[in-house]
Design an enzyme around this catalytic site. Structure first.
Site, short mmCIF file in Angstrom:
data_model
loop_
_atom_site.label_atom_id
_atom_site.label_comp_id
_atom_site.label_asym_id
_atom_site.label_seq_id
_atom_site.Cartn_x
_atom_site.Cartn_y
_atom_site.Cartn_z
N ILE A 1 0.84 -1.20 0.00
CA ILE A 1 0.00 0.00 0.00
C ILE A 1 0.88 1.25 0.00
CG2 ILE A 1 -1.66 1.31 1.40
CD1 ILE A 1 -2.73 -1.42 2.43
N TYR B 1 -2.26 -6.45 17.14
CA TYR B 1 -2.50 -5.61 15.95
C TYR B 1 -3.79 -4.79 16.11
CZ TYR B 1 -2.98 -4.63 10.89
OH TYR B 1 -3.11 -4.04 9.65
P1 NDP Z 1 3.72 -4.53 3.44
O1 NDP Z 1 4.16 -5.62 4.35
O2 NDP Z 1 3.45 -4.83 2.00
O3 NDP Z 1 4.79 -3.32 3.51
C1 NDP Z 1 5.16 -2.82 4.75
C2 NDP Z 1 6.10 -1.65 4.59
O4 NDP Z 1 6.40 -1.16 5.90
C3 NDP Z 1 7.42 -2.04 3.96
O5 NDP Z 1 7.94 -0.94 3.24
C4 NDP Z 1 8.28 -2.32 5.18
O6 NDP Z 1 9.69 -2.19 4.95
C5 NDP Z 1 7.79 -1.23 6.12
N1 NDP Z 1 8.07 -1.53 7.52
C6 NDP Z 1 7.70 -2.62 8.24
N2 NDP Z 1 8.18 -2.52 9.50
C7 NDP Z 1 8.86 -1.36 9.57
C8 NDP Z 1 9.61 -0.71 10.57
N3 NDP Z 1 9.75 -1.24 11.81
N4 NDP Z 1 10.22 0.47 10.28
C9 NDP Z 1 10.08 1.02 9.06
N5 NDP Z 1 9.38 0.46 8.06
C10 NDP Z 1 8.79 -0.72 8.31
O7 NDP Z 1 2.43 -3.88 4.16
P2 NDP Z 1 1.00 -3.50 3.55
O8 NDP Z 1 1.16 -2.67 2.34
O9 NDP Z 1 0.17 -4.73 3.48
O10 NDP Z 1 0.39 -2.61 4.76
C11 NDP Z 1 0.65 -1.22 4.86
C12 NDP Z 1 -0.17 -0.66 6.01
O11 NDP Z 1 -1.55 -0.88 5.78
C13 NDP Z 1 0.17 -1.32 7.36
O12 NDP Z 1 0.12 -0.35 8.39
C14 NDP Z 1 -0.97 -2.31 7.52
O13 NDP Z 1 -1.21 -2.60 8.87
C15 NDP Z 1 -2.11 -1.55 6.88
N6 NDP Z 1 -3.20 -2.40 6.41
C16 NDP Z 1 -2.99 -3.36 5.42
C17 NDP Z 1 -4.02 -4.13 4.96
C18 NDP Z 1 -3.84 -5.15 3.87
O14 NDP Z 1 -4.83 -5.81 3.50
N7 NDP Z 1 -2.67 -5.31 3.30
C19 NDP Z 1 -5.38 -4.00 5.51
C20 NDP Z 1 -5.50 -2.96 6.53
C21 NDP Z 1 -4.44 -2.22 6.94
P3 NDP Z 1 10.53 -3.43 4.33
O15 NDP Z 1 10.16 -3.51 2.88
O16 NDP Z 1 11.95 -3.04 4.56
O17 NDP Z 1 10.11 -4.66 5.10
#
Ligand code: NDP
Length: 241
Positions: A14, A147
């Site tokens: 996202i 979460y």
């Molecule tokens: P992804 O796992 O696809 O991507 C996560 C991103 O966050 C990556 O860029 C990752 O970096 C980064 N990240 C994770 N941990 C850290 C950290 N400690 N410090 C800095 N960066 C970090 O996630 P999604 O796109 O699925 O989700 C994005 C947001 O949307 C989240 O907050 C999630 O909870 C929320 N969400 C998602 C849903 C879904 O269906 N996918 C539904 C509802 C909410 P790296 O690439 O280095 O790991």
């Protein structure tokens, strides 16, 4: 040059769609990530958006890297708190480390980043803060006490900070996505997706990252200046809060 926007976790899923949509709207975008250098470098090469590696759960890392971003690009005017993780387990099997990992990354991160931009936004009289929460923070989810608590906490944080900053030209809003077709969700077996998950979604499909990115560009815009403290639900009708 457009306003400066930081999208945490802006290199994948996202967040990637948000970074690209913000750039297309004319913002100067910085995207952060945690550790997946290959994905981040590919993203940087494909989009031309600079990337910054730091743990959003670590206050000091946020302070120093966000200062670097501001010195490279200028003051952060739009902050999108998108970085997040899941570590699912029912509470009776969850250890403290698993709780802390999710609360640090998904909730304390919002304090860490906001605290580092709020003084500048107040001084300049403008800011947009957009926190990516989740449907599971609104309705709860089996195996996600960590979460769901963190994502519900983001909504409370959003409301409180909105009240504190409304008179300063700063808006603070949350977005609560439902099931979005990112790598994480697409890893679910097709049969489960088609027979269990999609039937729960009245519009009959998963959301796309771009569905959420459009919410962000709207809330970041000048046109959304009267909207603050709200939670924009984007879940295909799956849960009506
Ligand atoms: P992804 O796992 O696809 O991507 C996560 C991103 O966050 C990556 O860029 C990752 O970096 C980064 N990240 C994770 N941990 C850290 C950290 N400690 N410090 C800095 N960066 C970090 O996630 P999604 O796109 O699925 O989700 C994005 C947001 O949307 C989240 O907050 C999630 O909870 C929320 N969400 C998602 C849903 C879904 O269906 N996918 C539904 C509802 C909410 P790296 O690439 O280095 O790991």
């Amino acid at each position: 040059m457009g306003r400066i926007a930081l999208v945490t976790g802006g290199t994948r899923g996202i967040g990637r769609a948000i970074s690209e949509a913000m750039k297309a709207e004319g913002y100067t975008v910085a995207a952060s990530y945690a550790g997946n250098d290959d994905a981040a470098n590919a993203f940087k090469d494909e989009t031309g958006i600079p990337v910054y590696k730091f743990d959003v759960g670590d206050f000091d890392a946020c302070t120093s890297t966000m200062a670097t971003i501001e010195s490279d690009l200028g003051p952060i005017e739009v902050l999108v708190n998108n970085a997040g993780i899941t570590r699912d387990k029912p509470l009776h099997k969850m250890d403290r480390e698993t709780w802390d990992a999710v609360v640090d990354t998904d909730l304390s991160s919002v304090f860490n980043t906001c605290r580092n931009v709020i003084d500048g936004m107040r001084e300049r009289g403008f800011g947009r803060i957009i926190n990516i929460s989740s449907i599971n923070g609104q309705k709860g989810q089996f195996g996600q006490t960590n979460y769901s608590a963190a994502k519900a906490g983001e909504i409370g944080f959003t409301k409180a900070l909105a009240l504190e900053t409304a008179a300063k030209g700063i808006t603070v809003n949350a977005i609560a996505p439902g099931y979005i077709g990112t790598e994480m969700v697409m890893a679910v077996p097709e049969k489960v997706l088609n027979e269990v998950i999609i039937p729960q979604i009245p519009v009959g499909r998963l959301g796309q990252p771009e569905d959420i990115a459009r919410c962000v560009t709207f809330l970041a815009s000048d046109d959304a200046g009267f909207i603050t403290g709200s939670t924009l639900t984007a879940n295909g009708g799956q849960y009506l809060d």
